[in-house]
Design an enzyme around this catalytic site. Structure first.
Site, PDB file in Angstrom:
ATOM      1  N   HIS A 227       0.864  -1.200   0.000  1.00  0.00           N
ATOM      2  CA  HIS A 227       0.000   0.000   0.000  1.00  0.00           C
ATOM      3  C   HIS A 227       0.889   1.235   0.000  1.00  0.00           C
ATOM      4  O   HIS A 227       1.349   1.686   1.053  1.00  0.00           O
ATOM      5  CB  HIS A 227      -0.930  -0.035   1.224  1.00  0.00           C
ATOM      6  CG  HIS A 227      -1.921   1.087   1.274  1.00  0.00           C
ATOM      7  ND1 HIS A 227      -3.092   1.015   1.992  1.00  0.00           N
ATOM      8  CD2 HIS A 227      -1.924   2.327   0.712  1.00  0.00           C
ATOM      9  CE1 HIS A 227      -3.764   2.151   1.869  1.00  0.00           C
ATOM     10  NE2 HIS A 227      -3.066   2.972   1.106  1.00  0.00           N
TER      11      HIS A 227
ATOM     12  N   GLU B 167     -11.163   3.492   6.117  1.00  0.00           N
ATOM     13  CA  GLU B 167     -10.072   4.338   6.611  1.00  0.00           C
ATOM     14  C   GLU B 167     -10.737   5.432   7.452  1.00  0.00           C
ATOM     15  O   GLU B 167     -10.624   5.447   8.671  1.00  0.00           O
ATOM     16  CB  GLU B 167      -9.291   4.938   5.435  1.00  0.00           C
ATOM     17  CG  GLU B 167      -8.164   5.886   5.863  1.00  0.00           C
ATOM     18  CD  GLU B 167      -7.486   6.622   4.699  1.00  0.00           C
ATOM     19  OE1 GLU B 167      -8.066   6.669   3.585  1.00  0.00           O
ATOM     20  OE2 GLU B 167      -6.386   7.176   4.915  1.00  0.00           O
TER      21      GLU B 167
HETATM   22  N1  HPA Z   1      -6.510   7.506   1.435  1.00  0.00           N
HETATM   23  C1  HPA Z   1      -7.151   7.857   0.331  1.00  0.00           C
HETATM   24  N2  HPA Z   1      -6.529   8.327  -0.736  1.00  0.00           N
HETATM   25  C2  HPA Z   1      -5.207   8.456  -0.705  1.00  0.00           C
HETATM   26  C3  HPA Z   1      -4.498   8.119   0.413  1.00  0.00           C
HETATM   27  C4  HPA Z   1      -5.176   7.598   1.545  1.00  0.00           C
HETATM   28  O1  HPA Z   1      -4.628   7.248   2.603  1.00  0.00           O
HETATM   29  N3  HPA Z   1      -3.200   8.378   0.121  1.00  0.00           N
HETATM   30  C5  HPA Z   1      -3.148   8.837  -1.138  1.00  0.00           C
HETATM   31  N4  HPA Z   1      -4.374   8.902  -1.652  1.00  0.00           N
HETATM   32 ZN    ZN Z   2      -3.618   4.880   0.585  1.00  0.00          ZN
END
Ligand code: HPA
Ligand code: ZN
Length: 332
Positions: A14, A197
């Site tokens: 990731h 997230e």
């Molecule tokens: N989340 C969503 N989009 C993103 C992220 C993330 O952590 N990092 C780069 N683009």
């Molecule tokens: Zn990401």
């Protein structure tokens, strides 16, 4: 422990390549391309990296990417990341790239992918680092725009192993991209999506049931739903967790509150990753070290997290076994 974590062979699943743009390189590319940055120095730019949430980060992140103009810029960006991987014994990588961040400002798709993939080829020949490139759709844009991006990728499918979904999770649920993910799946591409997230556990469920993803990026909010946690463990669905990202974007207020080791303990296939290391304060080793300092990560836990990264990577069975052998030898 610091030496152990750095020397341990690792994989990164990731990682946004645009998120590896260090302030020094940003200034160098801005100068090379005659672009004026709204910051007077590297220190001032670094000091601005104080984010209250995901969107707070995404705005300067997309702005920073504007210094990337030529194929050589994309090569230099990717190569700088590969040098870090080599220093930290990262032996397999599956970087994301966001073509729309570039094509929407007039940079051809070919410029982006040629620069990145040439660096990935050099990583293999010079350092033996294997890789698979994943193309992400920006979820704040429309599904139609994602279809258009998939179309542009057609001549390069031999260099892309899968597709992903990133950017603002709030207000842009997985359901919005059901059709384009179905098409990519029919084309034989592997699938991942950021979910859980900042968004709810339901986004993880919908990514699995409606998008049919092979892995979940982040997924830490799955812990809010005990039935989902049992399912993730039973079905061996890997989560690509990013500890420093989660504290920098205030998904957890403190690393001591991070749930990665609790998930590991109940059998969820969690992995450690850096997400956007130039913005969040560290690469792979620093992410492991942060878990050691805050949560007393043990060597056994570090090895188990890394075993998950190798096993749930998109590498061939042969390459997975080769990496697992290296890890076992390291542990012995
Ligand atoms: N989340 C969503 N989009 C993103 C992220 C993330 O952590 N990092 C780069 N683009
Ligand atoms: Zn990401």
């Amino acid at each position: 422990m610091e030496h152990f974590l750095n020397a341990m062979p690792k994989a990164e699943l990731h990682l946004h390549i645009e998120g590896t743009l260090e302030p020094e390189l940003m200034f160098k590319l801005a100068e090379r391309n005659g672009i004026e940055l709204p910051y007077s120095s590297v220190d001032q730019l670094r000091a601005a990296y104080d984010f209250g949430n995901l969107q707070d980060f995404l705005d300067p992140y997309y702005q920073g990417a504007e210094v990337l103009q030529t194929e050589q810029d994309f090569y230099d960006l990717t190569w700088a990341y590969i040098e870090r991987c080599h220093e930290q014994n990262v032996i397999h990588i599956e970087p994301f790239f966001d073509p729309q961040t570039h094509t929407d400002r007039g940079i051809p798709f070919a410029t982006v992918i040629n620069g990145i993939s040439r660096a990935l080829e050099d990583a293999k020949t010079r350092y033996g680092i294997s890789s698979g490139l994943i193309m992400c759709f920006l979820r704040h844009l429309s599904e139609e725009q994602a279809f258009d991006t998939l179309q542009q990728a057609l001549p390069y499918l031999d260099r892309i192993i899968g597709i992903g979904l990133d950017s603002s999770e709030q207000g842009h649920p997985p359901t919005k991209f059901q059709r384009v993910f179905a098409k990519a799946r029919a084309m034989g591409l592997l699938l991942v999506a950021h979910a859980g997230e900042e968004g709810p556990a339901q986004n993880v469920i919908d990514s699995l049931d409606l998008l049919h993803v092979d892995r979940i990026d982040h997924g830490v909010r799955a812990a809010d739903d005990p039935a989902l946690m049992r399912r993730l463990a039973e079905e061996k669905i890997a989560l690509t967790v990013c500890p420093l990202s989660n504290t920098r974007l205030r998904v957890f207020s403190d690393m001591r509150e991070h749930n990665i080791l609790q998930m590991l303990a109940v059998g969820v296939k969690v992995t450690v990753n850096s997400d956007d290391p130039a913005y969040f304060g560290g690469y792979m080793t620093e992410n492991f070290l942060a878990l050691y300092h805050a949560l007393n990560l043990s060597k056994e836990q570090a090895l188990e997290l890394t075993r998950n990264s190798f096993e749930y990577s998109f590498a061939s069975r042969e390459r997975k076994d080769e990496m697992l052998v290296l890890l076992n030898r390291f542990a012995a």
